[in-house]
Write a protein that holds these residues in place. Sequence first.
Motif, mmCIF file in Angstrom:
data_model
loop_
_atom_site.group_PDB
_atom_site.id
_atom_site.type_symbol
_atom_site.label_atom_id
_atom_site.label_comp_id
_atom_site.label_asym_id
_atom_site.label_seq_id
_atom_site.Cartn_x
_atom_site.Cartn_y
_atom_site.Cartn_z
ATOM 1 N N THR A 274 11.914 29.321 -33.555
ATOM 2 C CA THR A 274 11.168 28.064 -33.426
ATOM 3 C C THR A 274 11.892 26.912 -34.113
ATOM 4 N N LEU A 275 13.038 27.219 -34.737
ATOM 5 C CA LEU A 275 13.828 26.164 -35.365
ATOM 6 C C LEU A 275 14.593 25.426 -34.272
ATOM 7 N N SER A 276 14.329 24.159 -34.132
ATOM 8 C CA SER A 276 14.954 23.376 -33.070
ATOM 9 C C SER A 276 16.005 22.444 -33.653
ATOM 10 N N LEU A 277 17.247 22.936 -33.712
ATOM 11 C CA LEU A 277 18.351 22.104 -34.184
ATOM 12 C C LEU A 277 18.772 21.137 -33.080
ATOM 13 N N PRO A 278 19.241 19.956 -33.437
ATOM 14 C CA PRO A 278 19.502 18.924 -32.415
ATOM 15 C C PRO A 278 20.568 19.286 -31.398
ATOM 16 N N LEU A 279 21.496 20.186 -31.741
ATOM 17 C CA LEU A 279 22.551 20.552 -30.791
ATOM 18 C C LEU A 279 22.373 21.961 -30.231
ATOM 19 N N LYS A 280 21.163 22.475 -30.309
ATOM 20 C CA LYS A 280 20.906 23.806 -29.767
ATOM 21 C C LYS A 280 21.212 23.817 -28.267
ATOM 22 N N GLY A 281 21.975 24.812 -27.840
ATOM 23 C CA GLY A 281 22.324 24.936 -26.431
ATOM 24 C C GLY A 281 23.513 24.098 -26.004
ATOM 25 N N CYS A 282 24.134 23.381 -26.952
ATOM 26 C CA CYS A 282 25.228 22.458 -26.624
ATOM 27 C C CYS A 282 26.573 23.115 -26.951
ATOM 28 N N ARG A 283 27.517 22.976 -26.043
ATOM 29 C CA ARG A 283 28.858 23.541 -26.239
ATOM 30 C C ARG A 283 29.871 22.405 -26.233
ATOM 31 N N ILE A 284 30.658 22.320 -27.294
ATOM 32 C CA ILE A 284 31.533 21.167 -27.521
ATOM 33 C C ILE A 284 32.972 21.637 -27.675
ATOM 34 N N GLY A 285 33.866 21.012 -26.935
ATOM 35 C CA GLY A 285 35.289 21.299 -27.064
ATOM 36 C C GLY A 285 35.927 20.365 -28.074
ATOM 37 N N ILE A 286 36.816 20.905 -28.906
ATOM 38 C CA ILE A 286 37.446 20.135 -29.977
ATOM 39 C C ILE A 286 38.956 20.066 -29.744
ATOM 40 N N THR A 287 39.510 18.876 -29.906
ATOM 41 C CA THR A 287 40.958 18.712 -29.931
ATOM 42 C C THR A 287 41.327 18.086 -31.273
ATOM 43 N N GLY A 288 42.441 18.487 -31.837
ATOM 44 C CA GLY A 288 42.853 17.921 -33.111
ATOM 45 C C GLY A 288 43.647 18.906 -33.931
ATOM 46 N N THR A 289 44.027 18.505 -35.121
ATOM 47 C CA THR A 289 44.748 19.395 -36.020
ATOM 48 C C THR A 289 43.814 20.492 -36.511
ATOM 49 N N GLU A 290 44.384 21.552 -37.061
ATOM 50 C CA GLU A 290 43.567 22.665 -37.542
ATOM 51 C C GLU A 290 42.596 22.210 -38.622
ATOM 52 N N SER A 291 43.064 21.358 -39.515
ATOM 53 C CA SER A 291 42.204 20.871 -40.592
ATOM 54 C C SER A 291 41.026 20.085 -40.025
ATOM 55 N N PHE A 292 41.320 19.153 -39.122
ATOM 56 C CA PHE A 292 40.260 18.344 -38.532
ATOM 57 C C PHE A 292 39.306 19.211 -37.729
ATOM 58 N N ALA A 293 39.861 20.100 -36.912
ATOM 59 C CA ALA A 293 39.024 20.953 -36.064
ATOM 60 C C ALA A 293 38.085 21.809 -36.906
ATOM 61 N N GLY A 294 38.593 22.330 -38.009
ATOM 62 C CA GLY A 294 37.754 23.155 -38.876
ATOM 63 C C GLY A 294 36.601 22.371 -39.475
ATOM 64 N N ARG A 295 36.875 21.143 -39.915
ATOM 65 C CA ARG A 295 35.817 20.323 -40.521
ATOM 66 C C ARG A 295 34.790 19.878 -39.478
ATOM 67 N N LEU A 296 35.266 19.506 -38.287
ATOM 68 C CA LEU A 296 34.332 19.101 -37.240
ATOM 69 C C LEU A 296 33.499 20.287 -36.775
ATOM 70 N N ARG A 297 34.126 21.446 -36.650
ATOM 71 C CA ARG A 297 33.394 22.638 -36.228
ATOM 72 C C ARG A 297 32.261 22.958 -37.199
ATOM 73 N N ARG A 298 32.571 22.911 -38.497
ATOM 74 C CA ARG A 298 31.526 23.215 -39.490
ATOM 75 C C ARG A 298 30.380 22.209 -39.413
ATOM 76 N N GLU A 299 30.699 20.945 -39.176
ATOM 77 C CA GLU A 299 29.657 19.918 -39.083
ATOM 78 C C GLU A 299 28.786 20.136 -37.851
ATOM 79 N N LEU A 300 29.399 20.441 -36.716
ATOM 80 C CA LEU A 300 28.642 20.649 -35.483
ATOM 81 C C LEU A 300 27.789 21.914 -35.556
ATOM 82 N N LEU A 301 28.309 22.954 -36.205
ATOM 83 C CA LEU A 301 27.554 24.201 -36.348
ATOM 84 C C LEU A 301 26.294 23.989 -37.181
ATOM 85 N N LYS A 302 26.359 23.077 -38.161
ATOM 86 C CA LYS A 302 25.179 22.782 -38.979
ATOM 87 C C LYS A 302 24.019 22.296 -38.132
#
Length: 505
Positions: A246-274
Amino acid sequence: MKRNGVVYLVGAGPGDPGLITQKGLNRLGSCDALVYDSLASDYFLDEVPDHCRKIYVGKRAGAHSMKQEEINRLLVELAEEGLNVVRLKGGDPFVFGRGGEEILALSEAGIPFEVVPGVTSAVAALSMAGIPVTHRAVSRSFHVMTGHTLSDNGTLPPDFDSFAKLSGTLVFLMGLSNLSLIVNGLIKNGKPEDTPAAVIENGTLPEQRTVRGTLADIENRAEQAEIKSPAIIVAGDVAALDFSSTLSLPLKGCRIGITGTESFAGRLRRELLKYGGMTDNVLTLSTQSHRSGEAMKEAYKSLKSYSWLVFTSANAVREFFTGLFEGGYDLRLLGTIRFAAIGKGTADELLKTGFHADYIPDCYQVKDLAEGLKSLLTKEDRLLIPRSAGGSPELNRVLDEAGVFYDDIVLYDVALKKSEQESMEKVLAPLHYLTFASASGVDAFFQGAREKVLPSLASLKVVCIGDITAKALCRYGREADLIAPVYSISGLTEVICQDWCREKE
């Protein structure tokens, strides 16, 4: 005599990359060779070291690109070269993963091995669909059978009648093409037609779908819903329960492709997963350092002549300080220098070295950085701008117009990191959004394949971190659907969250 390496049989989990174990990730992070099947996410391919050899063996039902005996031999040969090998398998290595056969081959060759268990879809997909495999007073047991080998001759296996008579929850993996045989076999062997049943497609992934019914109508319901493989079939009273989150996170069901350096991709991935999003690394950029080049060597020698250091990325911060220390210098050389950072992420990276940014613009864009600095500088100030070769000329234009004295030096460059991913069209197909964090990333994405990938962008939304990146995208004939007003990872995340929530209204 050369020592053999070790083979780690690692379960990748049911599909959602967040469901791999920490131990599995640790093994990926230190392996010399990766032997992998068709996985739900290419995220894992970016978790191995740069030197790691990636070998795709393509285990997919009905389309095996390498026979099991060949895979066994490959694992032995790699280990005999002295390599530490991760054999990455979907789910758990021992749940219809043929891990036992690979271990027998390794044992016969005297190769040491370790098994790292994985979360099996037989439990995880049901949980994500709100179906508990056991429940007090409803089901005291669950039983798992493979479904795709049921009908080599169009018939059920001889022990199916015993399996069908079991109480509790019955789970069939990889059996969608045999759904009719399974349902009719269960009814024929005594299961009532009104027994609850469900079919779960793409378990644990954003595109997961669940069809519920009974043994009498589940086949028709799955057909009407156009359920496709991979899918799991469930029969038993628990299939009537719905304990979906019943927890409705704002990006539930959303799939996002990331382009960038490994450092940037890792930080963006962690933010989107939250926020409940699922991410795929579409394109990874590597940084090619020029910190030991003559221009930077001279800049390090002359650091005391500069009054400001201007950083336009976190990469620049890391590269600059690495070069500083490699050159035999230390932080005492920076005692009188002030620092400007283009945004919070860059400022945070600077803070790791012990320095606060003296200036951060309200809007994290190059133009705003330049305009803000212009108002703080005097004629005596001298700026050092160590940055990427693809840095925006907007910074130079504003500073030149203001008559500011500066040295703009190429500290690093970014380039496409080679990958063994599937074709770009297949990678993009399941995405709802594709993010770009730099003009360099846009250029790398379209490098040599503009005509091929441009049509693939029609079915998703492209998100750029700022106007400069969006302009780079336009050069290739595609406009950005969304532009983050704030030049940061949080800005990208916020604009995607807002748009996805509007889409669901």
